[in-house]
Design a protein around this motif. Structure first.
Motif, short mmCIF file in Angstrom:
data_model
loop_
_atom_site.label_atom_id
_atom_site.label_comp_id
_atom_site.label_asym_id
_atom_site.label_seq_id
_atom_site.Cartn_x
_atom_site.Cartn_y
_atom_site.Cartn_z
N GLN A 7 0.85 -1.20 0.00
CA GLN A 7 0.00 0.00 0.00
C GLN A 7 0.88 1.24 0.00
O GLN A 7 1.50 1.55 1.01
CB GLN A 7 -0.91 0.00 1.23
CG GLN A 7 -1.97 -1.07 1.22
CD GLN A 7 -3.00 -0.85 0.11
OE1 GLN A 7 -3.25 0.28 -0.29
NE2 GLN A 7 -3.57 -1.93 -0.39
N ASN A 27 3.60 10.63 -6.73
CA ASN A 27 3.33 11.01 -5.34
C ASN A 27 3.78 9.96 -4.33
O ASN A 27 3.28 9.92 -3.21
CB ASN A 27 1.85 11.35 -5.12
CG ASN A 27 1.64 12.17 -3.84
OD1 ASN A 27 2.52 12.91 -3.42
ND2 ASN A 27 0.50 12.02 -3.21
N VAL A 28 4.73 9.10 -4.73
CA VAL A 28 5.37 8.18 -3.81
C VAL A 28 6.85 8.54 -3.75
O VAL A 28 7.50 8.73 -4.79
CB VAL A 28 5.19 6.72 -4.25
CG1 VAL A 28 6.00 5.78 -3.36
CG2 VAL A 28 3.72 6.33 -4.22
N LEU A 29 7.39 8.66 -2.55
CA LEU A 29 8.80 8.99 -2.37
C LEU A 29 9.70 7.90 -2.94
O LEU A 29 9.35 6.71 -2.91
CB LEU A 29 9.12 9.15 -0.89
CG LEU A 29 8.46 10.32 -0.15
CD1 LEU A 29 8.59 10.11 1.36
CD2 LEU A 29 9.12 11.64 -0.55
N GLU A 32 12.91 6.95 1.96
CA GLU A 32 12.33 7.48 3.19
C GLU A 32 12.84 8.88 3.50
O GLU A 32 14.01 9.19 3.29
CB GLU A 32 12.67 6.53 4.34
CG GLU A 32 12.03 6.88 5.66
CD GLU A 32 12.40 5.90 6.75
OE1 GLU A 32 11.81 5.96 7.85
OE2 GLU A 32 13.29 5.05 6.51
N THR A 35 8.96 12.83 6.44
CA THR A 35 7.49 12.81 6.46
C THR A 35 6.94 11.47 6.95
O THR A 35 5.81 11.41 7.45
CB THR A 35 6.91 13.09 5.07
OG1 THR A 35 7.27 12.02 4.18
CG2 THR A 35 7.44 14.41 4.51
N GLY A 36 7.70 10.42 6.78
CA GLY A 36 7.19 9.09 7.11
C GLY A 36 6.21 8.54 6.11
O GLY A 36 5.59 7.49 6.34
N ASP A 37 6.05 9.22 4.97
CA ASP A 37 5.14 8.75 3.93
C ASP A 37 5.72 7.52 3.22
O ASP A 37 6.94 7.28 3.27
CB ASP A 37 4.87 9.86 2.91
CG ASP A 37 4.09 11.02 3.50
OD1 ASP A 37 3.44 10.81 4.54
OD2 ASP A 37 4.13 12.12 2.93
N PRO A 38 4.88 6.73 2.55
CA PRO A 38 5.37 5.54 1.85
C PRO A 38 6.46 5.88 0.84
O PRO A 38 6.40 6.91 0.17
CB PRO A 38 4.11 5.00 1.15
CG PRO A 38 2.97 5.52 1.96
CD PRO A 38 3.40 6.87 2.44
N ASP A 39 7.46 5.01 0.74
CA ASP A 39 8.55 5.22 -0.21
C ASP A 39 8.87 3.93 -0.93
O ASP A 39 8.61 2.82 -0.44
CB ASP A 39 9.79 5.76 0.51
CG ASP A 39 10.42 4.74 1.43
OD1 ASP A 39 11.39 4.08 1.02
OD2 ASP A 39 9.94 4.58 2.57
N ARG A 65 9.29 13.09 -6.05
CA ARG A 65 8.05 12.55 -5.50
C ARG A 65 6.87 12.62 -6.47
O ARG A 65 6.15 11.63 -6.64
CB ARG A 65 7.71 13.27 -4.19
CG ARG A 65 6.39 12.81 -3.57
CD ARG A 65 6.20 13.37 -2.19
NE ARG A 65 4.99 12.84 -1.58
CZ ARG A 65 4.78 12.75 -0.27
NH1 ARG A 65 5.69 13.18 0.58
NH2 ARG A 65 3.67 12.24 0.20
N ARG A 189 0.21 17.12 -6.89
CA ARG A 189 1.53 16.53 -7.00
C ARG A 189 1.69 15.65 -8.24
O ARG A 189 2.80 15.30 -8.60
CB ARG A 189 1.83 15.71 -5.75
CG ARG A 189 1.98 16.58 -4.52
CD ARG A 189 2.37 15.73 -3.32
NE ARG A 189 2.48 16.52 -2.12
CZ ARG A 189 3.61 17.15 -1.74
NH1 ARG A 189 4.69 17.06 -2.47
NH2 ARG A 189 3.64 17.85 -0.62
#
Length: 229
Positions: A7, A27-29, A32, A35-39, A65, A189
């Protein structure tokens, strides 16, 4: 196409014992950050961990991103070293498609010096005599025009953060949807910049590898006939 079943989910374009080539979602890093968002690296490591313990995964190159498309990773240190050497030698060929406004010529070569403000995560064009500025070179060719937009094929000679976005915007050809560098762009984004072609030498088999990826069937890509072929 095979998926990572994470996910978000990441399509896998090619995989063997040495390589993992994926279709990075917008919009996916790439890796890491604070932000801690998915990468990509964490998600793909999780995918690999289902079949091996403590998998190795080497990041060969990054995509911004908001940029989607082909992204290459190495599954062992030897492959990572060989592919990184190809990056340094500039023998890995990457092609991007960009949809821009403005009036770019049929083709061109852009050379600037870029400096990154890490606190604001913004890259700016600076004078060449500034010590912190790094030389950035790209070439482009206009493939098609439609509804006051241009579809460009872009090749990088250097790999600087935000390079394509900054250089094109500085010349008056901002990328569609790029609110950071383009004027009067929507705040979103998912910009119209995509890594669509990748050519490199397999790090173990020494064979030439070539992959292409079609842009998504959505705005603004669907306005161009070449993007639908």
């Amino acid at each position: 196409m095979k998926q990572t079943r994470t996910q978000p989910d990441i399509p896998i374009v090619f995989e063997d014992d040495h390589l993992l080539l994926i279709q990075k979602p917008a919009n996916v890093l790439s890796q890491e950050d604070h932000t801690g968002d998915p990468d990509v690296v964490s998600l793909c490591k999780y995918y690999l961990s289902r079949s091996q313990k403590n998998p190795f995964l080497g990041l060969i190159h990054r995509l911004d991103r908001p940029v989607g498309g082909l992204m290459l990773l190495a599954k062992n240190p030897q492959a990572a070293n060989a592919l990184s050497q190809q990056i340094r030698d500039r023998t890995i060929q990457k092609t991007y498609w960009a949809v821009t406004s403005g009036a770019p010529p049929q083709n061109g070569v852009l050379t600037h010096h870029l400096q990154k403000d890490r606190d604001r995560n913004v890259v700016e064009v600076v004078a060449g005599n500034q010590k912190k500025g790094k030389k950035a070179i790209l070439s482009f060719a206009k493939m098609e025009e439609a509804n006051d937009l241009n579809l460009l094929s872009v090749h990088l000679q250097t790999g600087r953060p935000h390079q394509i976005r900054v250089q094109l915007a500085h010349k008056g050809y901002p990328i569609w949807g790029d609110y950071k560098y383009g004027k009067n762009q929507p705040d979103g984004r998912d910009i119209a910049l995509r890594a669509v072609e990748l050519t490199f030498k397999h790090p173990k088999l020494n064979q030439q590898m070539h992959f292409e990826l079609a842009p998504p069937n959505k705005e603004p890509w669907r306005r161009f006939s070449i993007a639908q072929s």
